[in-house]
Design an enzyme around this catalytic site. Structure first.
Site, PDB file in Angstrom:
ATOM      1  N   HIS A   1     -27.137  19.701  -2.191  1.00 31.83           N
ATOM      2  CA  HIS A   1     -27.190  20.265  -3.540  1.00 31.83           C
ATOM      3  C   HIS A   1     -26.174  21.389  -3.702  1.00 31.83           C
ATOM      4  CE1 HIS A   1     -29.106  21.094  -7.357  1.00 31.83           C
ATOM      5  NE2 HIS A   1     -29.159  22.381  -7.063  1.00 31.83           N
TER       6      HIS A   1
ATOM      7  N   LYS B   1      -0.388   5.076  -6.241  1.00 32.91           N
ATOM      8  CA  LYS B   1      -1.453   4.986  -7.250  1.00 32.91           C
ATOM      9  C   LYS B   1      -2.384   6.181  -7.178  1.00 32.91           C
ATOM     10  CE  LYS B   1      -5.106   3.335  -6.004  1.00 32.91           C
ATOM     11  NZ  LYS B   1      -5.554   1.957  -6.088  1.00 32.91           N
TER      12      LYS B   1
ATOM     13  N   GLU C   1      -6.310   1.009 -13.493  1.00 37.60           N
ATOM     14  CA  GLU C   1      -5.886   2.218 -12.774  1.00 37.60           C
ATOM     15  C   GLU C   1      -4.570   2.744 -13.333  1.00 37.60           C
ATOM     16  OE1 GLU C   1      -7.861   1.592  -8.340  1.00 37.60           O
ATOM     17  OE2 GLU C   1      -5.829   0.880  -8.712  1.00 37.60           O
TER      18      GLU C   1
ATOM     19  N   TYR D   1      -8.277  -4.325 -11.713  1.00 38.01           N
ATOM     20  CA  TYR D   1      -8.342  -2.914 -11.317  1.00 38.01           C
ATOM     21  C   TYR D   1      -6.953  -2.297 -11.308  1.00 38.01           C
ATOM     22  CZ  TYR D   1      -6.794  -3.874  -6.487  1.00 38.01           C
ATOM     23  OH  TYR D   1      -6.070  -4.228  -5.383  1.00 38.01           O
TER      24      TYR D   1
ATOM     25  N   CYS E   1      -1.633   1.574  -2.993  1.00 39.51           N
ATOM     26  CA  CYS E   1      -2.668   2.602  -2.827  1.00 39.51           C
ATOM     27  C   CYS E   1      -2.124   4.032  -2.865  1.00 39.51           C
ATOM     28  CB  CYS E   1      -3.392   2.400  -1.495  1.00 39.51           C
ATOM     29  SG  CYS E   1      -3.865   0.702  -1.158  1.00 39.51           S
TER      30      CYS E   1
ATOM     31  N   CYS F   1       0.816  -1.217   0.000  1.00 36.73           N
ATOM     32  CA  CYS F   1       0.000   0.000   0.000  1.00 36.73           C
ATOM     33  C   CYS F   1       0.848   1.265   0.000  1.00 36.73           C
ATOM     34  CB  CYS F   1      -0.932  -0.013   1.206  1.00 36.73           C
ATOM     35  SG  CYS F   1      -1.930   1.483   1.370  1.00 36.73           S
TER      36      CYS F   1
ATOM     37  N   GLU G   1     -26.112  13.423  -4.338  1.00 31.91           N
ATOM     38  CA  GLU G   1     -27.542  13.645  -4.089  1.00 31.91           C
ATOM     39  C   GLU G   1     -28.412  12.871  -5.067  1.00 31.91           C
ATOM     40  OE1 GLU G   1     -29.475  17.412  -4.967  1.00 31.91           O
ATOM     41  OE2 GLU G   1     -27.757  18.013  -6.200  1.00 31.91           O
TER      42      GLU G   1
END
Length: 501
Positions: free
Chosen positions: A476, A84, A211, A207, A81, A76, A481
């Site tokens: 909003h 990346k 990525e 992934y 992570c 990681c 939303e």
């Protein structure tokens, strides 16, 4: 030119391979010995130390085939992570700057470099938590004894009442492909390159593949993804298709239904890749500056000598078999993280599992790790976040007549002003069709998908229902939303495009 310099700068931020901690030669007795200094191992060790136990961590990184190595922190921090996400952000900044010209903004963004000593700080942080760190490669001598070897071959013998294995995984090489090992790299190497990878072929549709291909495209590099079958196996396939569709419109090239057969180095130092198109049966070639393999990961168990102590593994995957308590087939030996069979290969789950294990072992806790409804996000150019079941899995578990799928195509406000294509901005909620309509899964493609899904994950973890979500007031103007306004079902066949506010 600017994009290439940005790439080199970000690669340089992670040049930490020379930073190691002092090797200490001693033979103490520990309450807990953790093999592996990644996310799960460090979390378990630090948690155990808080209960006043004597704890040690062994960590050693075997260099990748091209010779890449790093310090403490695991995948990681060093090759996963963290780098990346930074590269992903760098690519997004390029798009944002283009939008800024349209929006007539006068100020540009300043990209601050992150610390180039994350693993050094981790190393120095452990003594403060009363955890001893050994930069050695560990293997079992007997059920309570670990033999550690330094890079120079010096031996350290460590004994412990309980042992946790948390060595994680490493990328696979397709060794059946001629030249794959000699000329290819993996994600272990990409973030440590000393120069731009140039024209890049990324093989695989995981992934990790998408990525990396996404941010390489985003910083201006000619990037191609070679796919054998489907993208993002294990994820919702409608969402996976939208992700790759957007990537193609973004500039990433795709070679679909193709299998590499050999990689050769040309006199120009470029790499010539030959592949077979399984649909047409034809053989094709092209040359690249870099070939990156992203064809899966394997558990890092070879050096552990598990068979000596009787720790059972899955013969097909090589992963360690554990029960709900993270216990292996040997009562006092445990395992957490990517190395364990049937667990999500995610940093947060490894950290949580490691902490809970330490609390059960030393803190009189009985709480088990809950691996259901774990949220995650794929950081492709248009991010994909999800929690819970895919539509396919829901149909498999409950039957198509017993689920309801609410969905919507929407356009983020920032896309509207900048006149960006939002064709793939999409969300869907998979619910039981029964009266309560419990939410089984939520899937979202769009900007900041990780931030969106993280919030909704709590509700789904607590058993949220569709009527409850419809009572939730949205903020909003946000993309999130739109989830609170989902009302069109797939079953209805109505147009699911959001119009107006």
């Amino acid at each position: 030119m600017g994009k290439t310099y940005s790439l080199l700068l970000l690669f340089a931020l992670f040049d930490l391979s020379d930073h190691t901690c002092e090797n200490v030669q001693e033979q103490p007795e520990y309450d807990l010995l953790v093999i592996g200094g990644g996310s799960g191992g460090l979390a378990c060790a630090k948690e155990a130390a808080q209960f006043g136990r004597k704890v040690a961590v062994l960590d050693y990184v075997e260099p990748s085939p091209p010779g890449t190595k790093w310090g403490l922190g695991g995948t990681c921090v060093n090759v996963g992570c963290i780098p990346k996400k930074l590269m992903h952000q760098a690519a997004l900044l390029g798009s944002a700057l283009k939008d800024a010209q349209i929006l007539s903004l006068s100020a540009l963004f300043l990209f601050h470099s992150c610390s180039s000593s994350l693993n050094v700080r981790l190393c120095c942080f452990l003594p403060n938590r009363k955890v001893k760190y050994f930069n050695v490669k560990g293997s079992f001598s007997d059920p309570h004894t670990i033999r550690g070897l330094t890079k120079g071959g010096k031996e350290t013998i460590l004994t412990a009442e309980k042992i946790v294995i948390a060595t994680g995984g490493r990328p696979k090489y397709p060794i059946h492909v001629a030249g794959a090992l000699e000329y290819g790299i993996t994600s272990d190497d990409l973030f440590w390159l000393k120069e731009s990878p140039g024209k890049t072929l990324v093989v695989g549709a995981s992934y990790i593949s998408l990525e990396c291909a996404g941010f390489l495209t985003g910083i201006g590099l000619d990037t191609t993804v070679m796919m054998r079958s489907i993208p993002l196996r294990g994820f919702d396939q409608q969402m996976a298709s939208l992700v790759t569709e957007y990537m193609e419109s973004y500039g990433t090239k795709f070679l679909k239904k193709c299998i590499p057969t050999k990689v050769e180095k040309l006199e120009s130092n470029r790499l010539q890749v030959t592949w077979k198109n399984t649909d047409s049966g034809t053989e094709e070639t092209d040359s690249f500056d870099t070939v990156m393999w992203a064809v899966g990961r394997a558990p890092d168990t070879k050096a552990l000598n598990l068979e000596t102590v009787g720790v059972k593994t899955n013969s097909e995957t090589g992963k360690i078999i554990v029960d709900a308590r993270e216990a292996t087939s040997v009562p006092h030996i445990y395992a957490v993280g990517d190395i364990t069979e049937g667990r999500p290969e995610l940093t947060p789950t490894a950290i949580a599992a490691g902490k809970l294990l330490a609390q059960r072992l030393f803190g009189q806790s009985s709480e088990l790790m809950d691996y259901d409804n774990v949220p995650t996000t794929v950081f492709t150019p248009l991010e994909y976040g999800c929690v819970g079941l895919s539509e396919e899995k829901a149909v498999q578990c409950y039957g198509s007549d017993n689920i309801e799928v609410y969905h919507a195509y929407y356009k983020p406000l920032e896309f509207t002003v900048a006149e960006r294509d939002a064709t793939q901005c999409y969300m869907k909620m998979v619910c039981l069709r029964e009266r309560e309509q419990r939410i089984l899964g939520l899937h979202f493609i769009g900007p900041n998908a990780g931030e969106v899904i993280q919030g909704f994950a709590l509700g789904i973890k607590c058993g949220a229902t569709y009527p409850q979500l419809m009572k939730t007031i949205g903020i909003h103007p946000t993309c999130a939303e739109e989830i609170t306004k989902l009302h069109i079902t797939k079953r209805s066949g109505l147009d699911a495009t959001v119009t107006g506010c």
